[in-house]
Write a protein that holds these residues in place. Structure first.
Motif, mmCIF file in Angstrom:
data_model
loop_
_atom_site.group_PDB
_atom_site.id
_atom_site.type_symbol
_atom_site.label_atom_id
_atom_site.label_comp_id
_atom_site.label_asym_id
_atom_site.label_seq_id
_atom_site.Cartn_x
_atom_site.Cartn_y
_atom_site.Cartn_z
ATOM 1 N N HIS A 3 0.844 -1.199 0.000
ATOM 2 C CA HIS A 3 0.000 0.000 0.000
ATOM 3 C C HIS A 3 0.875 1.243 0.000
ATOM 4 N N ARG A 4 0.721 2.084 -1.013
ATOM 5 C CA ARG A 4 1.459 3.339 -1.067
ATOM 6 C C ARG A 4 0.592 4.448 -0.471
ATOM 7 N N PRO A 5 1.182 5.358 0.297
ATOM 8 C CA PRO A 5 0.393 6.421 0.931
ATOM 9 C C PRO A 5 -0.314 7.336 -0.065
ATOM 10 N N PHE A 6 0.286 7.501 -1.264
ATOM 11 C CA PHE A 6 -0.300 8.400 -2.262
ATOM 12 C C PHE A 6 -0.556 7.627 -3.549
ATOM 13 N N PHE A 7 -1.759 7.803 -4.123
ATOM 14 C CA PHE A 7 -2.042 7.142 -5.392
ATOM 15 C C PHE A 7 -1.241 7.807 -6.509
ATOM 16 N N ASN A 8 -1.388 9.133 -6.640
ATOM 17 C CA ASN A 8 -0.616 9.888 -7.619
ATOM 18 C C ASN A 8 -0.400 11.302 -7.076
ATOM 19 N N ARG A 9 0.149 12.187 -7.890
ATOM 20 C CA ARG A 9 0.471 13.529 -7.392
ATOM 21 C C ARG A 9 -0.786 14.333 -7.038
ATOM 22 N N ARG A 10 -1.849 14.164 -7.813
ATOM 23 C CA ARG A 10 -3.089 14.892 -7.510
ATOM 24 C C ARG A 10 -3.634 14.441 -6.142
ATOM 25 N N ALA A 12 -1.853 13.159 -3.720
ATOM 26 C CA ALA A 12 -0.915 13.689 -2.712
ATOM 27 C C ALA A 12 -1.227 15.150 -2.405
ATOM 28 N N GLY A 13 -1.601 15.913 -3.446
ATOM 29 C CA GLY A 13 -1.962 17.317 -3.255
ATOM 30 C C GLY A 13 -3.196 17.480 -2.388
ATOM 31 N N ARG A 14 -4.192 16.619 -2.625
ATOM 32 C CA ARG A 14 -5.422 16.685 -1.819
ATOM 33 C C ARG A 14 -5.127 16.334 -0.355
ATOM 34 N N GLN A 15 -4.262 15.329 -0.153
ATOM 35 C CA GLN A 15 -3.894 14.956 1.213
ATOM 36 C C GLN A 15 -3.073 16.063 1.881
ATOM 37 N N LEU A 16 -2.158 16.656 1.129
ATOM 38 C CA LEU A 16 -1.317 17.720 1.678
ATOM 39 C C LEU A 16 -2.153 18.942 2.049
ATOM 40 N N GLU A 44 -3.886 21.014 -6.677
ATOM 41 C CA GLU A 44 -4.898 20.555 -5.712
ATOM 42 C C GLU A 44 -4.866 21.381 -4.431
ATOM 43 N N VAL A 45 -3.672 21.758 -3.993
ATOM 44 C CA VAL A 45 -3.545 22.595 -2.788
ATOM 45 C C VAL A 45 -4.186 23.957 -3.031
ATOM 46 N N ALA A 46 -3.876 24.567 -4.175
ATOM 47 C CA ALA A 46 -4.429 25.887 -4.496
ATOM 48 C C ALA A 46 -5.951 25.827 -4.602
ATOM 49 N N ALA A 47 -6.458 24.761 -5.231
ATOM 50 C CA ALA A 47 -7.911 24.609 -5.377
ATOM 51 C C ALA A 47 -8.584 24.478 -4.018
ATOM 52 N N ALA A 160 6.029 23.114 1.462
ATOM 53 C CA ALA A 160 5.181 21.971 1.811
ATOM 54 C C ALA A 160 5.345 20.867 0.776
ATOM 55 N N VAL A 161 5.553 19.651 1.256
ATOM 56 C CA VAL A 161 5.694 18.479 0.387
ATOM 57 C C VAL A 161 4.983 17.297 1.042
ATOM 58 N N PRO A 162 4.499 16.348 0.240
ATOM 59 C CA PRO A 162 3.820 15.186 0.827
ATOM 60 C C PRO A 162 4.774 14.246 1.567
#
Length: 225
Positions: A3-10, A12-16, A44-47, A160-162
């Motif tokens: 299990h990876r903590p992040f599916f993809n960069r988008r 990861a952005g929502r989680q961050l 995703e962070v900006a949104a 900020a980074v995931p």
């Protein structure tokens, strides 16, 4: 790792963004994504925070013959950061560094034009700035990004980074006003290890995300939403 903590960069952005929620109240907040991989995260962070989005093109300087190993990085305006221990241990000469810088300067300029076109860079002065990347291994590119943003006189600078190597966070901590990273595993190895999908972000994806974000620009800096 099943299990990876992040599916993809988008993802990861929502989680961050959840770890940056307090910043949604900050007037004139600017989110800068490091090209290329940091842009989907930053989008995703900006949104989520209702903030302006722009791209910051920073280029890693690879050790000759070992491109993945960063001897430093460059940012716009002639900003250059060197990782002196790597330079020394790999025996990289000043002439070799200059040759790598020349190549990466050209690529930096190419991408600036490609991503931004005729659009001017979003002003940074007297704004709170969130610098976002998809992760930190050595932290060289983020260090160069921080140095450039500092020249623009932001009121506050948050990186900020995931996910990041603990050593990279230790090196970066004194350079920023705040550092946000929800995952800093001791067995870090590489950024991509923590993503299910870490395929390379394309130039066209960067262009598309920036164009989408630009359609709803914020009010002028300092104006609460």
């Amino acid at each position: 790792m099943s299990h990876r903590p992040f599916f993809n960069r988008r993802d990861a952005g929502r989680q961050l963004a959840a770890h940056l929620w307090d910043y949604r109240e900050v007037p004139g907040l600017l989110v800068l994504g490091l090209a290329r991989g940091g842009v989907p995260v930053a989008y995703e962070v900006a949104a989520a925070l209702g903030a302006d989005l722009d791209v910051l093109v920073v280029r890693k300087l690879g050790v000759p013959g070992q491109d993945e190993l960063a001897l430093g990085a460059i940012a716009p305006g002639g900003v250059r950061v060197l990782n002196e221990p790597i330079v020394r241990s790999c025996g990289v000469s000043e002439a070799q560094i200059a040759a790598v810088v020349a190549v990466e300067e050209r690529e930096l300029q190419r991408r600036e034009v490609l991503y931004r076109g005729e659009r001017p860079r979003t002003p940074v002065c007297r704004r709170s700035v969130l610098l976002i990347d998809d992760g930190l291994a050595t932290g060289a590119t983020m260090h160069a990004a921080v140095e450039w943003v500092r020249t623009q006189q932001p009121v506050r600078l948050i990186a900020a980074v995931p996910v990041a190597a603990p050593s990279a966070l230790i090196a970066l901590q004194p350079l920023v006003d705040e550092l946000v990273c929800p995952l800093a595993p001791g067995n870090f190895t590489s950024v991509g290890l923590w993503y299910a999908d870490f395929s390379q972000t394309s130039d066209s994806e960067v262009q598309q995300l920036l164009a989408t974000a630009v359609r709803h620009p914020s009010d002028s800096p300092g104006t609460p939403r």
